[in-house]
Design a protein around this motif. Sequence first.
Motif, PDB file in Angstrom:
ATOM      1  N   PHE A 187      -1.232   6.722 -10.253  1.00 19.37           N
ATOM      2  CA  PHE A 187      -0.426   6.594  -9.039  1.00 19.37           C
ATOM      3  C   PHE A 187      -1.312   6.620  -7.794  1.00 19.37           C
ATOM      4  CE2 PHE A 187       1.317   9.177  -5.516  1.00 19.37           C
ATOM      5  CZ  PHE A 187       2.086   8.179  -4.937  1.00 19.37           C
ATOM      6  N   VAL A 188      -2.176   7.630  -7.684  1.00 20.22           N
ATOM      7  CA  VAL A 188      -3.037   7.734  -6.504  1.00 20.22           C
ATOM      8  C   VAL A 188      -3.925   6.498  -6.393  1.00 20.22           C
ATOM      9  CG1 VAL A 188      -4.898   9.040  -5.403  1.00 20.22           C
ATOM     10  CG2 VAL A 188      -3.004  10.254  -6.484  1.00 20.22           C
ATOM     11  N   GLY A 189      -4.495   6.071  -7.515  1.00 22.79           N
ATOM     12  CA  GLY A 189      -5.328   4.879  -7.494  1.00 22.79           C
ATOM     13  C   GLY A 189      -4.558   3.652  -7.037  1.00 22.79           C
ATOM     14  N   SER A 190      -3.294   3.547  -7.467  1.00 16.15           N
ATOM     15  CA  SER A 190      -2.496   2.375  -7.094  1.00 16.15           C
ATOM     16  C   SER A 190      -2.265   2.285  -5.595  1.00 16.15           C
ATOM     17  CB  SER A 190      -1.146   2.405  -7.822  1.00 16.15           C
ATOM     18  OG  SER A 190      -0.280   3.401  -7.301  1.00 16.15           O
ATOM     19  N   THR A 191      -2.254   3.426  -4.902  1.00 11.44           N
ATOM     20  CA  THR A 191      -2.050   3.394  -3.448  1.00 11.44           C
ATOM     21  C   THR A 191      -3.260   2.791  -2.738  1.00 11.44           C
ATOM     22  OG1 THR A 191      -2.959   5.617  -3.031  1.00 11.44           O
ATOM     23  CG2 THR A 191      -0.618   5.474  -3.598  1.00 11.44           C
ATOM     24  N   PHE A 192      -4.426   2.853  -3.365  1.00 11.80           N
ATOM     25  CA  PHE A 192      -5.619   2.217  -2.801  1.00 11.80           C
ATOM     26  C   PHE A 192      -5.717   0.759  -3.268  1.00 11.80           C
ATOM     27  CE2 PHE A 192      -6.527   6.685  -2.365  1.00 11.80           C
ATOM     28  CZ  PHE A 192      -7.178   6.760  -1.149  1.00 11.80           C
ATOM     29  N   GLU A 193      -5.264   0.488  -4.490  1.00 15.65           N
ATOM     30  CA  GLU A 193      -5.272  -0.884  -4.995  1.00 15.65           C
ATOM     31  C   GLU A 193      -4.344  -1.769  -4.177  1.00 15.65           C
ATOM     32  OE1 GLU A 193      -4.207  -4.427  -7.060  1.00 15.65           O
ATOM     33  OE2 GLU A 193      -2.801  -2.774  -6.735  1.00 15.65           O
ATOM     34  N   ARG A 194      -3.261  -1.195  -3.655  1.00 14.92           N
ATOM     35  CA  ARG A 194      -2.291  -1.971  -2.882  1.00 14.92           C
ATOM     36  C   ARG A 194      -2.804  -2.343  -1.494  1.00 14.92           C
ATOM     37  NH1 ARG A 194       2.687  -3.624  -5.396  1.00 14.92           N
ATOM     38  NH2 ARG A 194       2.472  -2.699  -7.472  1.00 14.92           N
ATOM     39  N   ASN A 195      -3.895  -1.742  -1.091  1.00 16.35           N
ATOM     40  CA  ASN A 195      -4.471  -2.012   0.219  1.00 16.35           C
ATOM     41  C   ASN A 195      -5.416  -3.207   0.120  1.00 16.35           C
ATOM     42  OD1 ASN A 195      -5.920  -1.945   2.681  1.00 16.35           O
ATOM     43  ND2 ASN A 195      -5.575   0.252   2.870  1.00 16.35           N
ATOM     44  N   LYS A 196      -5.050  -4.325   0.736  1.00 17.14           N
ATOM     45  CA  LYS A 196      -5.834  -5.553   0.602  1.00 17.14           C
ATOM     46  C   LYS A 196      -7.212  -5.453   1.256  1.00 17.14           C
ATOM     47  CE  LYS A 196      -3.643  -7.767   4.641  1.00 17.14           C
ATOM     48  NZ  LYS A 196      -4.831  -7.726   5.495  1.00 17.14           N
ATOM     49  N   ASP A 197      -7.425  -4.420   2.070  1.00 23.50           N
ATOM     50  CA  ASP A 197      -8.731  -4.251   2.715  1.00 23.50           C
ATOM     51  C   ASP A 197      -9.722  -3.500   1.833  1.00 23.50           C
ATOM     52  OD1 ASP A 197      -7.858  -5.495   5.072  1.00 23.50           O
ATOM     53  OD2 ASP A 197      -6.964  -3.626   5.795  1.00 23.50           O
TER      54      ASP A 197
ATOM     55  N   PHE B 173      -9.198  -3.561 -18.659  1.00 22.19           N
ATOM     56  CA  PHE B 173      -8.722  -2.869 -17.462  1.00 22.19           C
ATOM     57  C   PHE B 173      -9.010  -3.649 -16.184  1.00 22.19           C
ATOM     58  CE2 PHE B 173      -8.862   1.308 -19.922  1.00 22.19           C
ATOM     59  CZ  PHE B 173      -7.489   1.326 -20.063  1.00 22.19           C
ATOM     60  N   MET B 174      -9.786  -4.723 -16.305  1.00 15.56           N
ATOM     61  CA  MET B 174     -10.000  -5.577 -15.133  1.00 15.56           C
ATOM     62  C   MET B 174      -8.692  -6.226 -14.688  1.00 15.56           C
ATOM     63  SD  MET B 174     -13.256  -5.319 -14.437  1.00 15.56           S
ATOM     64  CE  MET B 174     -13.950  -6.738 -13.601  1.00 15.56           C
ATOM     65  N   LEU B 175      -7.701  -6.234 -15.564  1.00 13.51           N
ATOM     66  CA  LEU B 175      -6.403  -6.815 -15.238  1.00 13.51           C
ATOM     67  C   LEU B 175      -5.581  -5.940 -14.298  1.00 13.51           C
ATOM     68  CD1 LEU B 175      -5.391  -8.071 -18.804  1.00 13.51           C
ATOM     69  CD2 LEU B 175      -5.847  -9.521 -16.824  1.00 13.51           C
ATOM     70  N   GLU B 176      -6.020  -4.704 -14.081  1.00 16.07           N
ATOM     71  CA  GLU B 176      -5.214  -3.730 -13.360  1.00 16.07           C
ATOM     72  C   GLU B 176      -5.387  -3.765 -11.837  1.00 16.07           C
ATOM     73  OE1 GLU B 176      -2.962  -1.771 -14.765  1.00 16.07           O
ATOM     74  OE2 GLU B 176      -3.416  -2.538 -16.771  1.00 16.07           O
ATOM     75  N   ALA B 177      -6.201  -4.668 -11.320  1.00 22.11           N
ATOM     76  CA  ALA B 177      -6.420  -4.695  -9.873  1.00 22.11           C
ATOM     77  C   ALA B 177      -6.455  -6.129  -9.352  1.00 22.11           C
ATOM     78  CB  ALA B 177      -7.730  -3.982  -9.512  1.00 22.11           C
TER      79      ALA B 177
ATOM     80  N   VAL C  20       1.086   0.350   2.659  1.00 20.19           N
ATOM     81  CA  VAL C  20       0.816   1.401   1.674  1.00 20.19           C
ATOM     82  C   VAL C  20       1.810   2.544   1.839  1.00 20.19           C
ATOM     83  CG1 VAL C  20      -0.865   3.109   0.883  1.00 20.19           C
ATOM     84  CG2 VAL C  20      -1.633   0.804   1.514  1.00 20.19           C
ATOM     85  N   ARG C  21       2.098   2.895   3.076  1.00 25.03           N
ATOM     86  CA  ARG C  21       3.060   3.965   3.343  1.00 25.03           C
ATOM     87  C   ARG C  21       4.423   3.643   2.708  1.00 25.03           C
ATOM     88  NH1 ARG C  21       2.711   7.519   7.494  1.00 25.03           N
ATOM     89  NH2 ARG C  21       1.236   6.117   8.551  1.00 25.03           N
ATOM     90  N   GLU C  22       4.869   2.408   2.867  1.00 25.85           N
ATOM     91  CA  GLU C  22       6.157   1.985   2.309  1.00 25.85           C
ATOM     92  C   GLU C  22       6.105   1.961   0.787  1.00 25.85           C
ATOM     93  OE1 GLU C  22      10.137   1.056   2.821  1.00 25.85           O
ATOM     94  OE2 GLU C  22       8.619   1.688   4.288  1.00 25.85           O
ATOM     95  N   TYR C  23       4.970   1.552   0.241  1.00 24.36           N
ATOM     96  CA  TYR C  23       4.795   1.529  -1.209  1.00 24.36           C
ATOM     97  C   TYR C  23       4.926   2.931  -1.798  1.00 24.36           C
ATOM     98  CZ  TYR C  23       2.281   1.538  -5.665  1.00 24.36           C
ATOM     99  OH  TYR C  23       1.919   1.749  -6.978  1.00 24.36           O
ATOM    100  N   VAL C  24       4.261   3.904  -1.180  1.00 15.89           N
ATOM    101  CA  VAL C  24       4.322   5.285  -1.662  1.00 15.89           C
ATOM    102  C   VAL C  24       5.753   5.800  -1.640  1.00 15.89           C
ATOM    103  CG1 VAL C  24       3.595   7.663  -1.198  1.00 15.89           C
ATOM    104  CG2 VAL C  24       1.955   5.780  -0.967  1.00 15.89           C
TER     105      VAL C  24
END
Length: 404
Positions: A88-98, A164-168, A311-315
């Motif tokens: 979950f925590v990792g996904s919040t950074f993956e969702r950030n296109k920057d 796992f390269m498929l996860e990002a 990211v805020r909305e995603y969380v």
Amino acid sequence: MVAWSVCAKRIALGGSRNWILLLVVFVVYTTWRETFPDAHSLKTITFMAKMKPQGANRPSQSIGHPKIVQDGYQKAILLSYMRGGTTFVGSTFERNKDIFYVFEPEWSLIFQTMNEYQPLQNVDGTFQDPVWIHDADETVERLIQNYLYCNISGIDVTSLRQRFMLEARYTKPLYDCVRMKRNKMANCVKNFTNVCTSKKFRFLKTVRLRVHAIEKLLTNDPSLRIIHMIRDPRGIAVSRQGWQEFYQAKMTFTFGRVCAEMLRDIESVEKLPPEVAKRVLPVLYEEVAENPESMVEHLYKFVQMPYTGYVREYVKNVTHAAKDNTVGFSTQRANSAKTAYSWRAKISWKLSSEIDAICERVYKKVGYLRAKSEQVLRNYNISLRDPHISGSYVDKFRQFRIPP
């Protein structure tokens, strides 16, 4: 194939149990072929395993770290343990296109080190020296360093092809590219390198990397920060039970190892010089689950990366979903706080007591509490965390970094 057919005929004569054994062997073999598609033939690997390892006792060669790295890029690693809540925590950074985000980069490499004589294939088709078990930490550190500094051509082919390269968002195109035989590996790597270097922020999520393996890297790069995420071992146990049933048969043994890894990571951080240790942030999974929106924002501040409105909305959406989605590595939860403690109703009193005994030293470092009775274990109104523990690892190393 002849050997397989002969084996099958013999097993067929042995009844249903042997058929189950054949099925297990077949699954292991096909998984191996998928994980290491570029490996030599089985005969070649067997031959290599029998070879006398020249220089097996040689001293490890230095990676050659620069004294101080100041390249203008901000880097971070989320380090934890399997089923520790990092997806979950990792996904919040993956969702950030920057952010250039990589999910479990060392997964295939760790499994390669289980075979001491397994060579690593380079992008240009040549092979590196075999991975020696006693050099595994250095090999993993080199891989992590290559990702953080976008030296993609220095990464072995198997790591670039692992599932796992498929996860990002930024690693999936590389996975797709290298899997297509008509594409040249060099072109795939070049495009991937361009994407990596175009991002000012780089973030790796891992449950197989240990702190001692990246101490030099952390010491030499002042822009690198580590989020050390810890979850109650009893919660990890229940999550693993539901995920893969084979853990149930060896759960006590498994958690002797899990808590030993936790303790070693904690002690590794405690031994770091103060100016280096301040770039490591211990975080409890339970705290993130209880206050996901504020905690994720604080984690972004710690690693000095931009916390966007998207990211805020995603969380907000994934932690207050209409219903849970617990398939695989899903992060969607209807009530993240409730999910964090649901293990208390599912774990057996026997297993809970065994883990309490095995992980006692970790509890003292972090602030988890033993359940004094099964009644206490099942009572959600009685906390199994000590909020007032003084001088704990979590309290000592994060003060002034995350507001209460």
